[in-house]
Design a protein around this motif. Structure first.
Motif, PDB file in Angstrom:
ATOM      1  N   SER A 126      23.612  22.303   5.118  1.00  0.00           N
ATOM      2  CA  SER A 126      22.873  22.872   6.238  1.00  0.00           C
ATOM      3  C   SER A 126      21.557  23.444   5.746  1.00  0.00           C
ATOM      4  O   SER A 126      21.520  24.133   4.715  1.00  0.00           O
ATOM      5  CB  SER A 126      23.694  23.979   6.916  1.00  0.00           C
ATOM      6  OG  SER A 126      24.879  23.458   7.471  1.00  0.00           O
ATOM      7  N   ARG A 127      20.476  23.148   6.458  1.00  0.00           N
ATOM      8  CA  ARG A 127      19.160  23.669   6.119  1.00  0.00           C
ATOM      9  C   ARG A 127      18.670  24.506   7.286  1.00  0.00           C
ATOM     10  O   ARG A 127      18.485  23.986   8.400  1.00  0.00           O
ATOM     11  CB  ARG A 127      18.197  22.515   5.816  1.00  0.00           C
ATOM     12  CG  ARG A 127      18.622  21.703   4.600  1.00  0.00           C
ATOM     13  CD  ARG A 127      17.778  20.474   4.395  1.00  0.00           C
ATOM     14  NE  ARG A 127      18.272  19.686   3.265  1.00  0.00           N
ATOM     15  CZ  ARG A 127      17.929  18.426   3.029  1.00  0.00           C
ATOM     16  NH1 ARG A 127      17.086  17.794   3.848  1.00  0.00           N
ATOM     17  NH2 ARG A 127      18.432  17.781   1.982  1.00  0.00           N
ATOM     18  N   GLN A 128      18.500  25.777   7.025  1.00  0.00           N
ATOM     19  CA  GLN A 128      18.160  26.730   8.080  1.00  0.00           C
ATOM     20  C   GLN A 128      16.886  26.300   8.813  1.00  0.00           C
ATOM     21  O   GLN A 128      15.866  25.990   8.212  1.00  0.00           O
ATOM     22  CB  GLN A 128      17.969  28.127   7.489  1.00  0.00           C
ATOM     23  CG  GLN A 128      17.837  29.219   8.534  1.00  0.00           C
ATOM     24  CD  GLN A 128      17.886  30.603   7.906  1.00  0.00           C
ATOM     25  OE1 GLN A 128      17.939  30.741   6.703  1.00  0.00           O
ATOM     26  NE2 GLN A 128      17.873  31.616   8.739  1.00  0.00           N
ATOM     27  N   GLY A 129      17.001  26.269  10.135  1.00  0.00           N
ATOM     28  CA  GLY A 129      15.871  25.915  10.971  1.00  0.00           C
ATOM     29  C   GLY A 129      15.590  24.436  11.054  1.00  0.00           C
ATOM     30  O   GLY A 129      14.655  24.014  11.744  1.00  0.00           O
TER      31      GLY A 129
END
Length: 281
Positions: free
Chosen positions: A67-70
């Protein structure tokens, strides 16, 4: 919308996780691809967003996605942290024909990873047509160059005897469990076999359904064990510290991944059909 199977006893989040895992392993979603958003996946599978979040958490824990924030959720790149053996092995048991080849030191990791899918077969939750398992391990009756005594780098018969008991415990448990599936009539064609070789591998190799390979090196570390009632320092092969690297064949037989699988299978067959022999207990 792809509705989930109402007759599947697994919770919806596990079914969604399995569907996404299969899409990743078959390269429908390739390394680096962004997965559909949570709302999109919820609509696709006809489930609540919380169900999708639970499925995503499973795949993240398995190391398949990041998961990559934003930005969103992406299939993990090959160059990033390797994924675990267990989920891939469990996925293999959902195929009609299951084949597993293992070459390594003890078979302990394979024993732990294969237990759950075999339990699911016993419970009727998985029903492949065939299961074939081949196990290659070193012969504990032959002298070893490694593991070796720290003081003089010589072979230790007492250590080999100890390692042989560990090897037998795990490998024969696998063989008995697989063969029992056939004896009980749960699988039409279930067979597992052990062969020993006159050399100790410094790596472990798993070949799954002729489509995936996991490979890892055994680190050599000093390990003090009690042999003949005396603490003895040994240069040992530490399997639990081996990082496994995953390779998956694709539709291009000339790609590096496909050639890796083919060459690994060729190597395994060459050992199995030449110097490997049935163990003596």
């Amino acid at each position: 919308m792809r509705n989930l199977d109402p007759d599947d006893p697994r919770p919806p989040y596990q079914q969604v996780a399995n569907a996404l895992r299969a899409a990743i392993l078959t390269r429908t979603f390739k390394p680096g691809d962004k997965l559909p958003s949570g709302p999109e996946l919820a609509k696709r599978y006809g489930v609540a967003r919380m169900t999708v979040q639970q499925a995503i958490r499973i795949l993240r824990d398995e190391g398949l996605i990041v998961s990559r924030q934003g930005s969103g959720v992406y299939v993990r790149e090959r160059t990033e942290r390797p994924v675990g053996l267990r989920p891939h092995l469990e996925r293999a048991f959902e195929e009609p024909k299951v084949s597993i080849d293992f070459a390594g030191f003890s078979g302990e990791t394979l024993h732990g990873a294969i237990a759950e899918p075999i339990d699911k077969v016993r419970a009727g939750r998985l029903r492949p047509e065939s299961i074939h398992v081949r196990i290659l391990v070193p012969d504990p009756h032959d002298p070893w160059t490694l593991p070796a005594r720290v003081d003089d780098l010589t072979d230790s018969p007492a250590f080999r005897k100890r390692a042989g008991r560990i090897m037998e415990r795990h490998t024969y448990a696998i063989v008995d469990a697989v063969n029992e599936l056939g004896e009980l009539g749960l699988i039409a064609d279930a067979h597992a076999e052990i062969r020993v070789v006159p050399a100790v591998p410094l790596f472990k190799l798993y070949l799954i359904n002729n489509a995936e390979a996991f490979f890892g090196y055994y680190p050599v570390q000093e390990h003090t064990v009690k042999l003949d009632n005396e603490p003895t320092a040994m240069w040992d092969l530490m399997g639990k510290d081996a990082t496994l690297f995953h390779h998956s064949a694709d539709n291009d037989p000339d790609s590096m991944a496909s050639q890796y699988i083919a060459q690994s299978a060729m190597w395994f067959d060459s050992i199995w059909d030449s110097v490997a022999r049935e163990p003596t207990r």
